[in-house]
Motif scaffolding. Structure first.
Motif, short mmCIF file in Angstrom:
data_model
loop_
_atom_site.label_atom_id
_atom_site.label_comp_id
_atom_site.label_asym_id
_atom_site.label_seq_id
_atom_site.Cartn_x
_atom_site.Cartn_y
_atom_site.Cartn_z
N ASP A 127 0.87 -1.17 0.00
CA ASP A 127 0.00 0.00 0.00
C ASP A 127 0.90 1.22 0.00
O ASP A 127 1.47 1.60 1.02
CB ASP A 127 -0.90 -0.01 1.24
CG ASP A 127 -1.91 1.13 1.23
OD1 ASP A 127 -1.65 2.14 0.54
OD2 ASP A 127 -2.95 1.01 1.90
N THR A 128 1.06 1.84 -1.15
CA THR A 128 2.06 2.90 -1.27
C THR A 128 1.65 4.18 -0.54
O THR A 128 2.43 5.11 -0.45
CB THR A 128 2.30 3.23 -2.75
OG1 THR A 128 1.03 3.35 -3.39
CG2 THR A 128 3.12 2.14 -3.40
N LYS A 129 0.41 4.21 0.00
CA LYS A 129 0.03 5.40 0.77
C LYS A 129 0.69 5.38 2.16
O LYS A 129 0.83 6.41 2.80
CB LYS A 129 -1.50 5.42 0.96
CG LYS A 129 -2.26 5.65 -0.32
CD LYS A 129 -2.32 7.12 -0.69
CE LYS A 129 -3.09 7.32 -1.98
NZ LYS A 129 -2.34 8.13 -2.96
N HIS A 162 5.09 8.82 -4.48
CA HIS A 162 4.75 8.25 -3.18
C HIS A 162 5.95 8.30 -2.25
O HIS A 162 5.82 8.62 -1.06
CB HIS A 162 4.28 6.80 -3.35
CG HIS A 162 2.90 6.69 -3.93
ND1 HIS A 162 1.83 7.36 -3.40
CD2 HIS A 162 2.42 6.01 -4.99
CE1 HIS A 162 0.75 7.09 -4.11
NE2 HIS A 162 1.08 6.27 -5.08
N LYS A 196 6.40 11.84 -1.04
CA LYS A 196 5.36 12.26 -0.10
C LYS A 196 5.59 11.64 1.28
O LYS A 196 5.49 12.32 2.31
CB LYS A 196 3.97 11.84 -0.61
CG LYS A 196 3.53 12.58 -1.84
CD LYS A 196 2.91 13.92 -1.49
CE LYS A 196 1.42 13.80 -1.35
NZ LYS A 196 0.83 15.13 -1.12
N PHE A 255 2.50 10.06 6.29
CA PHE A 255 1.17 9.68 5.82
C PHE A 255 0.13 10.22 6.78
O PHE A 255 0.43 10.54 7.92
CB PHE A 255 1.05 8.16 5.66
CG PHE A 255 1.49 7.38 6.86
CD1 PHE A 255 0.63 7.19 7.93
CD2 PHE A 255 2.77 6.84 6.93
CE1 PHE A 255 1.03 6.47 9.04
CE2 PHE A 255 3.18 6.12 8.04
CZ PHE A 255 2.31 5.94 9.10
#
Lengths: 406, 201
Positions: free
Chosen positions: A303-305, A323, A326, A332
């Motif tokens: 899950d790259t978030k 990603h 960020k 996150f």
């Protein structure tokens, strides 16, 4: 005999009738950290003991509120510095619940986490046993314990890169698979453990001096243990089989076969036996986790978030680069909500009450520190005992002051 | 109160506890401060023998500002076997406390373990527990001012906030023109040159 109800004043010595107020600590070798106990004594008998804590307060909860979710884990690991992985374990489980990822953590990552937690428990109990022995004049136990602990710290260093605070766990899994040679080292430890445990038991368990110093000392009844909110081995030494791993299973503990050792005597010797038995039960879990680690698999959630994509992919994929950028630059975000997540740390029920307001930092991380509540019980069990037995009682409650004071 | 180093985090006016259904094992109840003690006593008599934890959260812009959070544990049986003990259950009590009158009833008469937990909440949040026998600071020094875990309390503490940045915080004292000895960069370079010439290099 005079029992004052007002708090004992932090003066070195004062007199009141035959009773005397004496300050023990904060620099005292047997207090396992920075603990001051204001004692009201008559002769050598303790009438009242009032622990004064806070000498090690470092504002970890405040600091965590000002760090990203993943950065906060590094300071949280430093609460219970003898079992850093337990803190990290509890925290990542709490954050994963808030993120709704609990059911998506890869199997292999869960096994590695359980393995890590149980090895940490053995290492932590090694420090407890060694220092408990030293408190009572049995110095050689310490060296055998620290030898065993060193083997476990070697494994932690191999996996996480640091001996004391490996910071190996991550929200979503663990930081990289186990390195080559890890399992061989682990097998050697598993093979060595039973004989070493027999030696440790042989040194203390039937030792008449040790028994004299611990049996019937620091008696904690079931009612008192519950009223003082004592958890972990100290509660199980009083005969209540409450263990978070069985009561509220997490990370697949319900699929492991292990027992919860209890004793009904409630004295320092019972707590000693419970912890020794616990080390053996932990090794049983380690062996089971070891067998499950023969199966390869991912160790980080896909899950790259939440989890940065593998470094190799950022040269090939635009999304991966974004990603990665960020997550590194702003962390996150976690959906708003509050959660109470508990684990069984070597000292008892360790829990975090985590509140998120949807930002990239935790809004509040409240710790339920097992050491603090266990230590508080000293107020109940110390009166009536001798001063010399105070160090036995402190040792048998096994407080860690990084966690008591945070 | 000195200015805050970190601004209040956006969204602190919302109440995260009300936003979604519970995601942990606890049963959640919200109780008004006036009914808190009676409710806690009723729960204890129901079998919640352990006050697992007592903490607080500061929702700076919300009314009421603080939440005092209780976690209680019920053990169906006090037995030495895991199966015999049955399935334990947890309950979470949230109690909103207004900023202008931060008082709640102490639970110390129900559970002795509330002692240090309430002292800690008093110390770090400034919430007063009426009926506590010995409400003093526990983590911070006795003469400390302010309550550090409040959201409007500066991260580095008020004293550090007012103090000027020390000179060694600059990357290089020599480049900044203020070496500890008081000599400037030019003076140091001239001295090096002089020493080299004297030694004939």
């Amino acid at each position: 005999m005079s029992m004052s109800t007002t708090p004992l004043t932090p003066e070195i010595v004062s007199h009141e009738g035959n009773a005397m107020v004496l300050s023990m600590g904060p620099q005292h070798p047997s207090t396992h950290g920075v603990l001051q106990i204001m004692l009201e004594i008559e002769g050598e008998t303790v009438l009242k003991a009032e622990p004064e804590i806070g000498y090690l307060h470092t504002g970890i909860e405040k600091t965590a509120e000002n760090l990203f979710w993943s950065q906060a884990q590094t300071v949280i690991e430093r609460m219970d510095y003898l079992a850093p992985s337990s803190n990290a374990f509890c925290y990542v489980l709490a954050v994963e619940r808030l993120l709704g990822l609990t059911d998506r953590i890869p199997e292999r990552a869960q096994h590695i986490r359980v393995l890590n937690a149980e090895l940490t428990r053995i290492a932590s109990h090694c420090v407890w046993l060694g220092t408990h022995g030293i408190d009572l004049g049995a110095i050689s136990v310490f060296f055998y314990c620290f030898d065993l602990r060193e083997n476990i710290l070697d494994l932690q260093e191999a996996a996480g890169g640091a001996r004391m605070h490996p910071n190996y766990l991550r929200v979503g899994g663990v930081n990289g698979d186990l390195p080559d040679g890890y399992l061989a080292k682990l097998d050697a430890l598993i093979a060595k453990f039973p004989a070493r445990m027999r030696e440790l038991r042989g040194l203390l368990q039937a030792n008449p001096i040790f028994q004299d110093r611990t049996i019937d000392v620091g008696y904690l009844s079931i009612d008192d243990a519950l009223a003082w909110n004592v958890t972990g081995p100290s509660l199980r030494g009083s005969g209540v089989a409450y263990d978070v791993r069985k009561a509220f299973p997490y990370s697949g503990y319900d699929r492991y076969d292990f027992d919860v050792p209890t004793r009904s005597e409630g004295d320092a010797y019972a707590r000693f036996l419970v912890r020794l038995d616990e080390m053996e039960e932990s090794m049983r879990i380690v062996e089971q986790a070891r067998r499950r680690l023969d199966v390869p698999g991912p160790v980080m959630i896909d899950d790259t978030k939440v989890a940065a994509p593998p470094k190799e992919t950022i040269a090939l994929s635009m999304e991966a680069l974004i990603h990665h950028f960020k997550i590194v630059s702003e962390g996150f975000r976690v959906p708003p909500g509050d959660v109470y997540q508990a684990v069984e740390s070597p000292r008892g029920e360790l829990a975090y009450y985590v509140v998120s307001t949807g930002e990239n930092r935790p809004y509040r991380v409240r710790t339920r520190p097992p050491s603090m509540y266990n230590l508080q019980a000293l107020k109940g069990i110390a009166p009536g005992n001798l001063i010399a037995d105070l160090v036995v009682m402190i040792g048998s409650l096994d407080p860690v002051f990084g966690e008591v004071d945070r | 109160m000195p200015s805050t180093q970190t601004p209040p985090i956006a969204g602190s006016a919302i109440d995260p506890t009300a936003l979604r259904p519970p995601i942990d094992d606890a049963v959640i109840e919200r109780v008004a401060p006036a009914e808190l003690h009676a409710r806690l006593a009723a729960l204890r008599d129901e079998g919640y023998t352990m006050l697992l934890d007592l903490g607080a959260v500061d929702y700076l812009e919300r009314t009421p500002r603080f939440d005092v959070v209780y976690h209680l544990l019920k053990l169906p049986a006090r037995a030495a076997g895991v199966e015999a003990i049955g399935r334990p259950s947890r309950v979470r009590i949230l109690c909103g406390v207004p900023a202008e009158h931060p008082h709640v009833a102490s639970a110390m008469d129900l559970w002795r373990s509330a002692d240090w937990a309430e002292r800690e909440v008093f110390d770090l949040f400034g919430i007063v527990f009426d009926g506590h026998a010995d409400l003093r600071r526990i983590q911070m020094p006795y003469d400390w001012e302010g309550h550090p875990l409040r959201k409007d309390y500066p991260l580095r503490g008020p004293a550090r906030e007012r103090a000027p940045r020390p000179a060694f915080a600059l990357k290089s004292n020599v480049q900044a023109g203020t070496p500890p000895s008081g000599r400037t960069l030019e003076a140091l370079q001239a001295e090096v040159k002089r020493v080299r010439e004297e030694s004939g290099q």
